[in-house]
Design a protein around this motif. Sequence first.
Motif, PDB file in Angstrom:
ATOM      1  N   GLY A 203       0.815  -1.215   0.000  1.00  0.00           N
ATOM      2  CA  GLY A 203       0.000   0.000   0.000  1.00  0.00           C
ATOM      3  C   GLY A 203       0.845   1.260   0.000  1.00  0.00           C
ATOM      4  N   GLN A 204       1.880   1.276   0.844  1.00  0.00           N
ATOM      5  CA  GLN A 204       2.796   2.410   0.891  1.00  0.00           C
ATOM      6  C   GLN A 204       3.509   2.570  -0.438  1.00  0.00           C
ATOM      7  N   LEU A 205       3.883   1.425  -1.008  1.00  0.00           N
ATOM      8  CA  LEU A 205       4.590   1.416  -2.283  1.00  0.00           C
ATOM      9  C   LEU A 205       3.713   2.045  -3.365  1.00  0.00           C
ATOM     10  N   LEU A 206       2.429   1.694  -3.325  1.00  0.00           N
ATOM     11  CA  LEU A 206       1.510   2.239  -4.326  1.00  0.00           C
ATOM     12  C   LEU A 206       1.401   3.751  -4.177  1.00  0.00           C
ATOM     13  N   ARG A 207       1.533   4.252  -2.957  1.00  0.00           N
ATOM     14  CA  ARG A 207       1.458   5.701  -2.734  1.00  0.00           C
ATOM     15  C   ARG A 207       2.782   6.391  -3.054  1.00  0.00           C
ATOM     16  N   GLY A 208       3.754   5.626  -3.531  1.00  0.00           N
ATOM     17  CA  GLY A 208       5.000   6.227  -4.011  1.00  0.00           C
ATOM     18  C   GLY A 208       6.119   6.274  -2.991  1.00  0.00           C
ATOM     19  N   ALA A 209       5.894   5.747  -1.777  1.00  0.00           N
ATOM     20  CA  ALA A 209       6.932   5.748  -0.746  1.00  0.00           C
ATOM     21  C   ALA A 209       8.034   4.760  -1.120  1.00  0.00           C
ATOM     22  N   THR A 210       9.250   5.071  -0.765  1.00  0.00           N
ATOM     23  CA  THR A 210      10.368   4.175  -1.050  1.00  0.00           C
ATOM     24  C   THR A 210      11.302   4.099   0.152  1.00  0.00           C
ATOM     25  N   TRP A 211      11.655   2.887   0.520  1.00  0.00           N
ATOM     26  CA  TRP A 211      12.626   2.711   1.593  1.00  0.00           C
ATOM     27  C   TRP A 211      14.002   2.580   0.975  1.00  0.00           C
TER      28      TRP A 211
ATOM     29  N   ALA B 202       5.415  -4.397   7.647  1.00  0.00           N
ATOM     30  CA  ALA B 202       5.817  -4.655   9.029  1.00  0.00           C
ATOM     31  C   ALA B 202       6.109  -3.339   9.768  1.00  0.00           C
ATOM     32  N   GLY B 203       6.680  -2.367   9.048  1.00  0.00           N
ATOM     33  CA  GLY B 203       7.025  -1.091   9.675  1.00  0.00           C
ATOM     34  C   GLY B 203       5.794  -0.354  10.172  1.00  0.00           C
ATOM     35  N   GLN B 204       4.771  -0.326   9.347  1.00  0.00           N
ATOM     36  CA  GLN B 204       3.511   0.310   9.720  1.00  0.00           C
ATOM     37  C   GLN B 204       2.881  -0.409  10.904  1.00  0.00           C
ATOM     38  N   LEU B 205       3.002  -1.729  10.861  1.00  0.00           N
ATOM     39  CA  LEU B 205       2.446  -2.562  11.915  1.00  0.00           C
ATOM     40  C   LEU B 205       3.123  -2.230  13.248  1.00  0.00           C
ATOM     41  N   LEU B 206       4.433  -2.061  13.182  1.00  0.00           N
ATOM     42  CA  LEU B 206       5.189  -1.745  14.397  1.00  0.00           C
ATOM     43  C   LEU B 206       4.758  -0.393  14.959  1.00  0.00           C
ATOM     44  N   ARG B 207       4.364   0.518  14.087  1.00  0.00           N
ATOM     45  CA  ARG B 207       3.914   1.836  14.556  1.00  0.00           C
ATOM     46  C   ARG B 207       2.460   1.790  15.028  1.00  0.00           C
ATOM     47  N   GLY B 208       1.866   0.616  15.012  1.00  0.00           N
ATOM     48  CA  GLY B 208       0.541   0.450  15.603  1.00  0.00           C
ATOM     49  C   GLY B 208      -0.621   0.570  14.633  1.00  0.00           C
ATOM     50  N   ALA B 209      -0.322   0.770  13.338  1.00  0.00           N
ATOM     51  CA  ALA B 209      -1.392   0.879  12.344  1.00  0.00           C
ATOM     52  C   ALA B 209      -2.047  -0.489  12.124  1.00  0.00           C
ATOM     53  N   THR B 210      -3.313  -0.503  11.842  1.00  0.00           N
ATOM     54  CA  THR B 210      -4.021  -1.759  11.597  1.00  0.00           C
ATOM     55  C   THR B 210      -4.978  -1.605  10.427  1.00  0.00           C
ATOM     56  N   TRP B 211      -4.906  -2.541   9.504  1.00  0.00           N
ATOM     57  CA  TRP B 211      -5.862  -2.551   8.384  1.00  0.00           C
ATOM     58  C   TRP B 211      -7.043  -3.406   8.776  1.00  0.00           C
ATOM     59  N   ARG B 212      -8.258  -2.916   8.551  1.00  0.00           N
ATOM     60  CA  ARG B 212      -9.441  -3.715   8.862  1.00  0.00           C
ATOM     61  C   ARG B 212     -10.230  -4.017   7.602  1.00  0.00           C
ATOM     62  N   PRO B 213     -10.796  -5.222   7.545  1.00  0.00           N
ATOM     63  CA  PRO B 213     -11.596  -5.561   6.366  1.00  0.00           C
ATOM     64  C   PRO B 213     -12.830  -4.663   6.281  1.00  0.00           C
ATOM     65  N   PRO B 214     -13.285  -4.329   5.058  1.00  0.00           N
ATOM     66  CA  PRO B 214     -14.485  -3.499   4.923  1.00  0.00           C
ATOM     67  C   PRO B 214     -15.723  -4.272   5.409  1.00  0.00           C
ATOM     68  N   HIS B 215     -16.744  -3.541   5.849  1.00  0.00           N
ATOM     69  CA  HIS B 215     -17.974  -4.225   6.266  1.00  0.00           C
ATOM     70  C   HIS B 215     -18.653  -4.839   5.052  1.00  0.00           C
TER      71      HIS B 215
END
Lengths: 216, 216
Positions: A203-211, B202-215
Amino acid sequence: MLARVSSAPAYKRLPRAVREQQMLDAAVKVFSRRGFHAASMDEIADDAGISKPMVYAYLGTKEELFVACLHREGTRMTEAIAGAAAPDLPADVRLWRGLRAFFSFVGAHRDGWAVLYRQARGSQPFAGELAAMRARLVEVVAGMLGHALRAEGREVGETELEVVAYALVGASESLADWLADHPEADPEKTATRMMNAAWLGAGQLLRGATWRPPHA
Amino acid sequence: MLARVSSAPAYKRLPRAVREQQMLDAAVKVFSRRGFHAASMDEIADDAGISKPMVYAYLGTKEELFVACLHREGTRMTEAIAGAAAPDLPADVRLWRGLRAFFSFVGAHRDGWAVLYRQARGSQPFAGELAAMRARLVEVVAGMLGHALRAEGREVGETELEVVAYALVGASESLADWLADHPEADPEKTATRMMNAAWLGAGQLLRGATWRPPHA
């Protein structure tokens, strides 16, 4: 397999450990060149400069020899990965270093990967050896992520960590296959691509972010 | 394998396609229960209610029958995944639906996955069938990501897309193994976990972000 060999007059006397490494070097080379089924113990013995009975006496049947090859190569690889990811670095740098060590290893042993690991993946008794190696890698990765989380005062369940680690290890294994099939591909660039997919997420990659890797 | 069978008086006459599906159902069941090597053609014929010569005449040797099982199960799975990811949805929802279809399939066929796919992974001639299925999945995923990128007016190289797709497919395959070994684990939850690892990273996950399935 552990029977003592009393003498081998036609060959120079060398410590057992050295002989074993010579046999394994020859076996990895021959298995990689021929595949498990077509590889012959004669060629392995010739290549190692050791008599065939001695190869059997030291390392057992062709199957046992193949498992010994897998075990040695797998241990070398796992150690290279675990050793690269020094615990005092930030989590992304540790992951990057581990991935770089992994893909460099695969890049340097493309033929071996294609034969040893693909051969081993599905068929018993080789699958067990590979599953053990994968479990060890999952443990290393889960441990690293858990460490990074605790450093931030956060707690994540063991299962969550294990699942993320399985995903990372599986993704890396899949890319290792891709790398083995693409001799023109650069291992370090493959590691960076894996970081982009794994660390930033698609998802981040799609938004153009690069590590980007840190400057060495 | 395609020889015509003129008559089979002891059994009820059924269209060839129906007979073949019965044989494949029986074969998948027996291979899953016994593993490839221990499975017997007698048991498969018995289970299908078809004579053993007819099984050979329709679907060939045990190896060919195993490949036919893999092919049918693999096609069903690939179709379930591709069908779930309708092209008019946002990219993350498509990926989520594809993953959910995949893990639901594996969850519903845990035994089959453990035997068919693990067996197939390393050993010829089964590995070729599985590699073809994986290539097809990589194509589906890369196509989906490319479509999402073009919709945002961005362009990414074929190799980049292929690499991300390999990573996603490899991560999913690895988690499928984990799922097959954990009968208590929920397939849908596994798909969500995979989204968290793949989409947010994994990086986003470590920062506490969570993706949830749509209803739904």
